[in-house]
Design a protein around this motif. Structure first.
Motif, mmCIF file in Angstrom:
data_model
loop_
_atom_site.group_PDB
_atom_site.id
_atom_site.type_symbol
_atom_site.label_atom_id
_atom_site.label_comp_id
_atom_site.label_asym_id
_atom_site.label_seq_id
_atom_site.Cartn_x
_atom_site.Cartn_y
_atom_site.Cartn_z
ATOM 1 N N ASP A 245 0.824 -1.213 0.000
ATOM 2 C CA ASP A 245 0.000 0.000 0.000
ATOM 3 C C ASP A 245 0.858 1.263 0.000
ATOM 4 O OD1 ASP A 245 -1.455 2.259 1.657
ATOM 5 O OD2 ASP A 245 -3.061 1.012 0.837
ATOM 6 N N PRO A 246 1.897 1.369 0.852
ATOM 7 C CA PRO A 246 2.767 2.547 0.767
ATOM 8 C C PRO A 246 3.434 2.742 -0.584
ATOM 9 C CG PRO A 246 3.108 1.431 2.855
ATOM 10 C CD PRO A 246 2.217 0.550 2.040
ATOM 11 N N VAL A 247 3.790 1.640 -1.289
ATOM 12 C CA VAL A 247 4.378 1.785 -2.622
ATOM 13 C C VAL A 247 3.389 2.478 -3.557
ATOM 14 C CG1 VAL A 247 5.113 0.526 -4.669
ATOM 15 C CG2 VAL A 247 5.992 -0.136 -2.442
ATOM 16 N N GLY A 248 2.157 1.999 -3.550
ATOM 17 C CA GLY A 248 1.135 2.636 -4.366
ATOM 18 C C GLY A 248 0.878 4.068 -3.947
ATOM 19 N N SER A 249 0.956 4.335 -2.650
ATOM 20 C CA SER A 249 0.731 5.688 -2.143
ATOM 21 C C SER A 249 1.805 6.650 -2.627
ATOM 22 C CB SER A 249 0.697 5.667 -0.611
ATOM 23 O OG SER A 249 -0.388 4.895 -0.139
ATOM 24 N N VAL A 250 3.046 6.188 -2.668
ATOM 25 C CA VAL A 250 4.129 7.031 -3.178
ATOM 26 C C VAL A 250 3.881 7.379 -4.644
ATOM 27 C CG1 VAL A 250 6.581 7.082 -3.759
ATOM 28 C CG2 VAL A 250 5.850 6.217 -1.529
ATOM 29 N N VAL A 251 3.509 6.380 -5.433
ATOM 30 C CA VAL A 251 3.230 6.631 -6.849
ATOM 31 C C VAL A 251 2.053 7.583 -7.000
ATOM 32 C CG1 VAL A 251 2.540 5.567 -9.030
ATOM 33 C CG2 VAL A 251 4.176 4.405 -7.544
ATOM 34 N N GLY A 252 0.990 7.350 -6.241
ATOM 35 C CA GLY A 252 -0.167 8.221 -6.308
ATOM 36 C C GLY A 252 0.146 9.645 -5.912
ATOM 37 N N GLY A 253 0.967 9.805 -4.857
ATOM 38 C CA GLY A 253 1.343 11.147 -4.431
ATOM 39 C C GLY A 253 2.149 11.887 -5.483
ATOM 40 N N ILE A 254 3.059 11.174 -6.157
ATOM 41 C CA ILE A 254 3.868 11.808 -7.205
ATOM 42 C C ILE A 254 3.000 12.201 -8.396
ATOM 43 C CG2 ILE A 254 5.697 11.404 -8.892
ATOM 44 C CD1 ILE A 254 7.053 9.605 -6.800
ATOM 45 N N VAL A 255 2.165 11.268 -8.863
ATOM 46 C CA VAL A 255 1.347 11.517 -10.060
ATOM 47 C C VAL A 255 0.374 12.662 -9.829
ATOM 48 C CG1 VAL A 255 -0.423 10.542 -11.565
ATOM 49 C CG2 VAL A 255 1.578 9.171 -10.944
ATOM 50 N N PHE A 256 -0.376 12.600 -8.726
ATOM 51 C CA PHE A 256 -1.401 13.609 -8.498
ATOM 52 C C PHE A 256 -0.824 14.911 -7.958
ATOM 53 C CE2 PHE A 256 -3.958 9.883 -8.957
ATOM 54 C CZ PHE A 256 -5.150 10.344 -9.490
ATOM 55 N N GLY A 257 0.231 14.815 -7.170
ATOM 56 C CA GLY A 257 0.811 16.032 -6.630
ATOM 57 C C GLY A 257 1.594 16.831 -7.653
ATOM 58 N N ARG A 258 2.151 16.150 -8.652
ATOM 59 C CA ARG A 258 3.016 16.828 -9.614
ATOM 60 C C ARG A 258 2.311 17.189 -10.915
ATOM 61 N NH1 ARG A 258 8.587 17.229 -10.303
ATOM 62 N NH2 ARG A 258 9.303 17.397 -12.456
ATOM 63 N N TRP A 259 1.436 16.299 -11.406
ATOM 64 C CA TRP A 259 0.908 16.467 -12.756
ATOM 65 C C TRP A 259 -0.605 16.752 -12.823
ATOM 66 C CZ3 TRP A 259 4.463 11.998 -12.705
ATOM 67 C CH2 TRP A 259 5.722 12.331 -13.217
ATOM 68 N N VAL A 260 -1.316 16.600 -11.735
ATOM 69 C CA VAL A 260 -2.760 16.852 -11.766
ATOM 70 C C VAL A 260 -3.049 18.168 -11.054
ATOM 71 C CG1 VAL A 260 -5.040 15.977 -11.138
ATOM 72 C CG2 VAL A 260 -3.224 14.370 -11.779
ATOM 73 N N PRO A 261 -3.627 19.160 -11.744
ATOM 74 C CA PRO A 261 -3.916 20.450 -11.103
ATOM 75 C C PRO A 261 -4.867 20.284 -9.912
ATOM 76 C CG PRO A 261 -4.151 20.592 -13.492
ATOM 77 C CD PRO A 261 -4.001 19.141 -13.161
ATOM 78 N N GLU A 262 -4.751 21.190 -8.953
ATOM 79 C CA GLU A 262 -5.568 21.072 -7.751
ATOM 80 C C GLU A 262 -7.056 21.140 -8.070
ATOM 81 O OE1 GLU A 262 -6.135 23.075 -3.321
ATOM 82 O OE2 GLU A 262 -4.681 23.914 -4.730
ATOM 83 N N ARG A 263 -7.448 21.970 -9.028
ATOM 84 C CA ARG A 263 -8.878 22.089 -9.346
ATOM 85 C C ARG A 263 -9.442 20.760 -9.864
ATOM 86 N NH1 ARG A 263 -6.035 24.380 -13.516
ATOM 87 N NH2 ARG A 263 -6.563 23.643 -15.640
ATOM 88 N N VAL A 264 -8.597 19.977 -10.554
ATOM 89 C CA VAL A 264 -9.030 18.661 -11.036
ATOM 90 C C VAL A 264 -9.090 17.673 -9.876
ATOM 91 C CG1 VAL A 264 -8.486 16.737 -12.586
ATOM 92 C CG2 VAL A 264 -8.091 19.105 -13.322
ATOM 93 N N GLN A 265 -8.108 17.725 -9.000
ATOM 94 C CA GLN A 265 -8.103 16.841 -7.843
ATOM 95 C C GLN A 265 -9.362 17.019 -7.013
ATOM 96 O OE1 GLN A 265 -4.456 16.749 -5.499
ATOM 97 N NE2 GLN A 265 -3.305 17.607 -7.191
#
Length: 387
Positions: A245-265
């Protein structure tokens, strides 16, 4: 604050592996293993709700330091040779009790440290690194416990609390208490005010319910030992399952934190709450170790994506003088539902097996997330207009 949190998280996950292996070795019971894991979450209901207001009454840094020192002492007592199981459970419960006011003070202090647009970005970075610390604690804990003993892992956890307290005391600037009125309300009155604040706001209600879906999605971690046993694995497999689960969380944090705008999140967090449960439902097919790790990682990826933005939106909406109380309600409820989920999962796994229990938890979580997502979609436009 960042470094201190990483130390504490790594130590906590190491301790959870050690406790899970220790109890399963002694008893061979999935229920007692789930009960012990639950005690690392559930007692925070009292500490977080009733004591979260300490972060508004007193300087938040001081509250965090005091909680760390007390937890170091409690974990140190767990290392005593031959300690009875009931005493071990009592110490775990007391340690967890102090996690509530610590997390409330920490979350309330973060918006003061990370101002303007830095807050959401900082939350994403913090989540990535904290999940990495969980990964190290779980995977490293499994290897360490298999090589030495659970007592060594517990001793290391006590040391991380001491280092965390030192870092906070020396590295975080002093800030006065947020509530500076001459008279302070009682703990019960402060708790009631925080609950009313959240309940009266449909957006806050939806966000807190979304975060509390973790009660379903924590089940793979809670049943890691019996699930690994059903696959023929040992302590190392337990650590790997817990680390998925933490491995997936790291990937999710990078993808959404870096490439997905906050308004989309903000728009998609409800959908992600539903999506986090679907990979777990596939455990009904009884996949092997590698496939299971992939499924758990996918669930963690979706859960992290909605949790980062949901928590940030929730905390920023709270007034400063009630921020610790409101944040304490969020984090305490999060910890409590995870503990209850682990407890129920442990009892259920003894009857239907760990794989079917994880699948049931995932499907139930996805179904429960649907009305929450609908509630957020209705509250979000009005909320944004008010801001």
């Amino acid at each position: 604050m960042w470094a201190a949190e990483l130390l504490s998280i790594a130590g906590d996950q190491l301790a959870r592996v050690a406790l899970s292996v220790l109890v399963f070795q002694r008893t061979g019971s999935a229920f007692l293993t789930g009960l012990t894991y639950a005690l690392t979450f559930v007692p925070a209901l009292v500490g977080g709700i009733l004591l979260a207001g300490l972060g508004d009454r007193y300087p938040r840094r001081d509250v965090m330091v005091a909680a760390d020192l007390a937890r170091a002492a409690l974990v140190g007592l767990m290392v005593v040779p031959g300690i009875p199981l009931w005493a071990l459970c009592a110490l775990v419960a007391l340690m967890t009790l102090l996690n509530g006011p610590f997390k409330a003070a920490q979350q309330a202090l973060l918006p003061d440290v990370l101002t303007d647009g830095k807050y959401v970005t900082g939350m994403a970075i913090r989540n990535i690194t904290s999940q990495s610390a969980q990964l190290v604690g779980f995977a490293g804990g499994g290897a360490l416990v298999s090589a030495v003993s659970p007592s060594v892992g517990l001793a290391m956890d006590a040391g991380t609390f001491l280092l965390s307290a030192l870092l906070l005391r020396r590295g975080v600037g002093h800030r006065p208490a947020a509530r500076r009125t001459p008279t302070r309300p009682s703990f019960l009155a402060s708790t009631g005010a925080g609950i009313r604040l959240v309940w009266r706001d449909p957006g806050l209600r939806a966000l807190i319910a979304l975060c509390w879906l973790a009660g379903f999605y924590v089940v793979p971690e809670a049943l890691a030992a019996p699930y690994a046993g059903s696959l023929g694995g040992g302590a190392l497999a337990v650590g790997l399952i817990m680390a998925s689960d933490p491995v997936g969380s790291v990937v999710g944090g990078i993808v959404f934190g870096r490439w997905v705008p906050e308004r989309v999140q903000v728009r998609v967090i409800g959908l992600l709450g539903v999506a986090a449960g679907l990979p777990l439902a596939l455990c009904v097919l009884r996949p092997g170790l590698i496939a299971s790790m992939v499924l758990f990682a996918l669930s963690g990826m979706a859960a992290t994506a909605y949790n980062i933005q949901g928590t940030a939106s929730f905390v920023r909406r709270l007034p400063d003088e009630q921020r610790a109380q409101g944040a304490g309600l969020l984090s305490t409820g999060l910890i409590t539902v995870q503990g209850l989920g682990a407890l129920v999962a442990g009892a259920l796994a003894d009857r239907i097996g760990p794989a079917h229990t994880i699948a049931l938890a995932g499907m139930t979580g996805a179904v429960v997330a649907v009305p929450i997502a609908l509630g957020w979609s209705r509250a979000r436009p009005k909320w944004s207009a008010e801001e």
